[in-house]
Design an enzyme around this catalytic site. Structure first.
Site, PDB file in Angstrom:
ATOM      1  N   GLU A   1     -22.860   8.680  20.935  1.00 48.98           N
ATOM      2  CA  GLU A   1     -21.508   8.147  21.177  1.00 48.98           C
ATOM      3  C   GLU A   1     -21.501   7.148  22.323  1.00 48.98           C
ATOM      4  OE1 GLU A   1     -19.340   8.481  19.035  1.00 48.98           O
ATOM      5  OE2 GLU A   1     -20.293  10.116  17.930  1.00 48.98           O
TER       6      GLU A   1
ATOM      7  N   ASP B   1     -21.845   5.376  10.114  1.00 45.98           N
ATOM      8  CA  ASP B   1     -21.976   4.055  10.763  1.00 45.98           C
ATOM      9  C   ASP B   1     -22.709   3.098   9.840  1.00 45.98           C
ATOM     10  OD1 ASP B   1     -20.985   5.403  12.923  1.00 45.98           O
ATOM     11  OD2 ASP B   1     -22.954   5.743  13.834  1.00 45.98           O
TER      12      ASP B   1
ATOM     13  N   HIS C   1     -22.636   3.767  21.160  1.00 44.61           N
ATOM     14  CA  HIS C   1     -21.569   2.945  20.576  1.00 44.61           C
ATOM     15  C   HIS C   1     -20.746   2.280  21.677  1.00 44.61           C
ATOM     16  CE1 HIS C   1     -21.985   4.102  16.440  1.00 44.61           C
ATOM     17  NE2 HIS C   1     -21.719   5.382  16.645  1.00 44.61           N
TER      18      HIS C   1
ATOM     19  N   PRO D   1       0.825  -1.206   0.000  1.00 48.09           N
ATOM     20  CA  PRO D   1       0.000   0.000   0.000  1.00 48.09           C
ATOM     21  C   PRO D   1       0.863   1.262   0.000  1.00 48.09           C
ATOM     22  CG  PRO D   1      -0.470  -1.403   1.904  1.00 48.09           C
ATOM     23  CD  PRO D   1       0.695  -1.992   1.218  1.00 48.09           C
ATOM     24  N   PRO D   2       0.296   2.391  -0.354  1.00 49.76           N
ATOM     25  CA  PRO D   2       1.061   3.638  -0.396  1.00 49.76           C
ATOM     26  C   PRO D   2       1.618   3.995   0.988  1.00 49.76           C
ATOM     27  CG  PRO D   2      -1.135   3.945  -1.315  1.00 49.76           C
ATOM     28  CD  PRO D   2      -1.102   2.589  -0.735  1.00 49.76           C
ATOM     29  N   GLY D   3       2.806   4.565   0.991  1.00 50.15           N
ATOM     30  CA  GLY D   3       3.364   5.100   2.239  1.00 50.15           C
ATOM     31  C   GLY D   3       3.934   4.065   3.180  1.00 50.15           C
ATOM     32  N   THR D   4       4.235   2.860   2.686  1.00 53.49           N
ATOM     33  CA  THR D   4       4.775   1.848   3.587  1.00 53.49           C
ATOM     34  C   THR D   4       6.295   1.778   3.518  1.00 53.49           C
ATOM     35  OG1 THR D   4       4.181   0.296   1.858  1.00 53.49           O
ATOM     36  CG2 THR D   4       2.802   0.327   3.817  1.00 53.49           C
ATOM     37  N   GLY D   5       6.900   2.668   2.745  1.00 56.34           N
ATOM     38  CA  GLY D   5       8.363   2.734   2.756  1.00 56.34           C
ATOM     39  C   GLY D   5       9.035   2.031   1.595  1.00 56.34           C
ATOM     40  N   LYS D   6       8.360   1.883   0.476  1.00 55.56           N
ATOM     41  CA  LYS D   6       8.965   1.189  -0.665  1.00 55.56           C
ATOM     42  C   LYS D   6      10.135   1.998  -1.241  1.00 55.56           C
ATOM     43  CE  LYS D   6       4.975   0.836  -2.790  1.00 55.56           C
ATOM     44  NZ  LYS D   6       4.070   1.312  -1.753  1.00 55.56           N
TER      45      LYS D   6
END
Ligand code: ADP
Length: 605
Positions: free
Chosen positions: A429, A505, A432, A208-213
């Site tokens: 809230e 929700d 939930h 996925p984007p932003g995982t450090g590739k």
């Protein structure tokens, strides 16, 4: 790492400069030189010379208000201002003057010829020689590309001591282990050649984007201490068909000269998409891909050029690209788990000044599902928040608040809710949280707040998972749906009416219920049949249905039934705990934000 190669100025730049110089010479220098040879005299001298018949040629320039004339032998040129003199022509005629059109140009034809013909030709020839020599040197051949088009323009990083190392990339141990073999190979290729093993030519980093590739690719170059060429897939695609292919050729030529080295192509799906032969397909892209395939076949496995590529859409890549011999190794770079998140936070926290009591474990638990890039952003947001409030250290509260900023946006300072709205949000809230807490398997509540956020949320309940979860049971999923329904259920139980606050929700609950039936095989009727496939593993859960129209109708019916059952369960739980619901909602209404501990205390009283 430092970048050493700047894109060169295209050849056309030099031609334009030369052209400008020539124009300057012609428009300014030539007339100036000619002007300097003209001697200025007064009108009296002119009259006198006329009377004594010492005048050769005459030119009257009415527009410039001047008369240009020469002496008898045409050796010197003079000029003088004009006076109102009606008999001038007659007198000049009598003096034997010749009326010429252009005196100045005749003054020195050799100089004019030199300036306007010989000098430009000499400059152009010299420039041509210089450029062709330079290009031969750069491109290694006389057929270099015109005007800098078709050059790869890849950014080149050389080895440098402060480059990114594996230690800077936290977590991702499997990926690092996989890539360290490449580093080992670049350090000591002989060891591999001896046995006859050859390194994979290409390695595909997927995740996925932003995982450090990108970071991992740079770290490989940093560890191996070799040059690193970096280019994005989209940079290859040009307006003209064939340009991208030529860029690929250039990139590989440069890489082979610098071997051993690493070539990194980011977002390779921009050029590597499947060639599906659609009408109106992208010719340029396909040619670029073909060239890439050819180049990857073209060099031997052991030349020392390793190609790393990153993508988050591996399923869209052309099978020819991923076959053995090209990108034959695939390294998954996944979202970090709890331990990974904690390590990434620590790596980035090295850059900021921290209070001693920061509990990274807790922050990592709160930021479940965050990618490395998001975690880096959270740490930076926290530092910014500390500066904003005039502190010199980042505290735990900064980090926690910045997670909320990343999840839900900034606090809205001037959103004014009516009393009725505020109490409704409080009940919603608490609904939930109460449903979550009463179902044994639900994760404990971390924090409940009814401060409106810029994302549009009027309040939210933050749940925190204690550890890593790899498997989720059917019961847990059902409880999750019940928890999502809890907000609306509370409104119904207390006010006997519904509000628009539950739209998010509802969306989430429906998605979960649909996935349970179509993908997880959790319905009696469909057993273990996949009715839906996920299109893209890494970029959001885009799905497509693969079933008949009747089955679709049946799926819809079952989704409704499932959600309804959980909604009823939530109402049931809240009615049984009506007293606690009122007490907690009132407490939240007064404080606006309460912690999980406060909530549990009141619940267990
Ligand atoms: P990708 O190429 O996978 O989209 P990048 O490598 O460009 O992601 O990462 C973006 C930023 O996220 C990096 O500059 C870094 O600050 C941070 N980051 C991502 N993963 C990690 C990690 N494992 N360790 C440390 N920082 C990370």
């Amino acid at each position: 790492m430092q970048e050493v190669k700047k894109p060169k100025k295209p050849l056309i730049f030099y031609y334009v400069v030369v052209l400008l110089i020539l124009m300057l010479i012609n428009f300014l220098a030539v007339p100036w030189i000619a002007q300097r040879r003209i001697k200025s005299v007064d009108y009296g001298t002119f009259m006198e010379m006329t009377e004594q018949k010492e005048i050769g040629q005459v030119q009257v320039q009415e527009q410039e208000n001047q008369i240009i004339f020469t002496d008898k032998d045409n050796t010197a040129v003079y000029k003088t201002g004009m006076m109102p003199d009606p008999e001038l022509t007659e007198r000049l005629y009598e003096a034997g003057a010749q009326f010429e059109g252009e005196i100045i140009q005749q003054t020195d034809p050799l100089l004019a010829f030199l300036l306007s013909w010989v000098v430009p030709i000499v400059i152009f020839v010299a420039l041509g020689q210089y450029m062709s020599k330079k290009m031969m040197k750069n491109a290694g051949g006389p057929n270099a590309m015109m005007f800098g088009m078709g050059k790869s323009n890849a950014k080149v990083y050389v080895k440098s001591s402060e480059g990114i190392r594996f230690a800077d990339v936290a977590g991702e141990d499997e990926a690092k282990e996989n890539l360290s073999e490449i580093v080992e190979y670049l350090h000591n290729p002989g060891k591999y050649k001896e046995i006859g093993a050859s390194m994979p030519k290409g390695i595909l980093l997927v995740g996925p984007p932003g995982t450090g590739k990108t970071m991992l690719a740079k770290a490989v170059a940093g560890e191996a201490n070799v040059p690193f060429f970096s280019m994005s897939g989209s940079e290859f695609v040009e307006m003209f068909v064939g340009m991208g292919a030529s860029k690929v050729r250039d990139l590989f030529k440069q890489a082979k000269e610098k071997a051993p080295c690493i070539v990194f192509i980011d977002e390779i799906d921009a050029i590597g998409q499947k060639r599906d032969g659609r009408i109106g397909g992208n010719d340029e892209r396909e040619q670029t891909l073909n060239q890439l395939l050819t180049e990857m076949d073209g060099f031997e496995g052991n030349t020392g050029v390793i190609i790393l590529a990153a993508t988050n859409r591996p399923e869209s890549l052309d099978p020819a690209l991923t076959r053995p011999g090209r990108f034959d190794r695939r390294v998954p770079v996944e979202l970090p788990d709890l331990k990974g998140r904690e390590e990434i936070l620590k790596v980035h926290a090295r850059k900021i000044r921290l209070n001693d009591q920061v509990d990274f474990g807790k922050v990592a638990r709160m930021a479940s599902g965050a990618s490395g890039a998001e975690l880096a952003n959270i740490v930076n947001e926290a530092a910014l928040r500390a500066v904003r409030s005039g502190r010199r250290y980042v505290t735990q509260a900064d980090l926690e608040e910045s997670i909320e900023v990343v999840i839900a946006g900034y606090q809205k300072k001037n959103a004014i809710l009516t009393d009725q709205e505020k109490i409704t949000v409080a009940y919603h809230e608490i609904g939930h949280a109460l449903v979550a807490a009463k179902q044994t398997n639900s994760a404990p509540v971390q924090k409940i707040t009814i401060v409106p956020r810029t994302s549009g949320a009027l309040g939210y309940t933050m749940q925190v998972e204690e550890g890593n979860h790899y498997l989720v049971s059917q019961e847990e999923l059902e409880n999750k749906i019940a928890t999502l329904a809890g907000g609306r259920a509370a409104e119904e139980v207390v006010f006997q009416s519904a509000s628009t606050g539950a739209s998010n929700d509802i969306e989430q609950a429906t998605k979960l219920a649909r996935a349970m039936i179509t993908r997880y095989g959790m319905s009696k009727d469909f057993d273990m049949v996949a009715l839906e496939t996920v299109n893209n593993q890494y970029l959001g859960s885009d799905t497509s249905l693969a079933c008949s129209a009747e089955t679709q109708a049946e799926i819809d019916r079952q989704v409704v039934e499932l959600v309804k059952r959980q909604h009823e369960k939530a109402i049931q739980i809240l009615m049984e705990n009506r007293e606690k619901l009122d007490q907690l909602a009132r407490y939240l209404y007064d404080r606006e934000t309460i912690t999980g501990d406060e909530f549990m205390d009141i619940l267990n009283q």
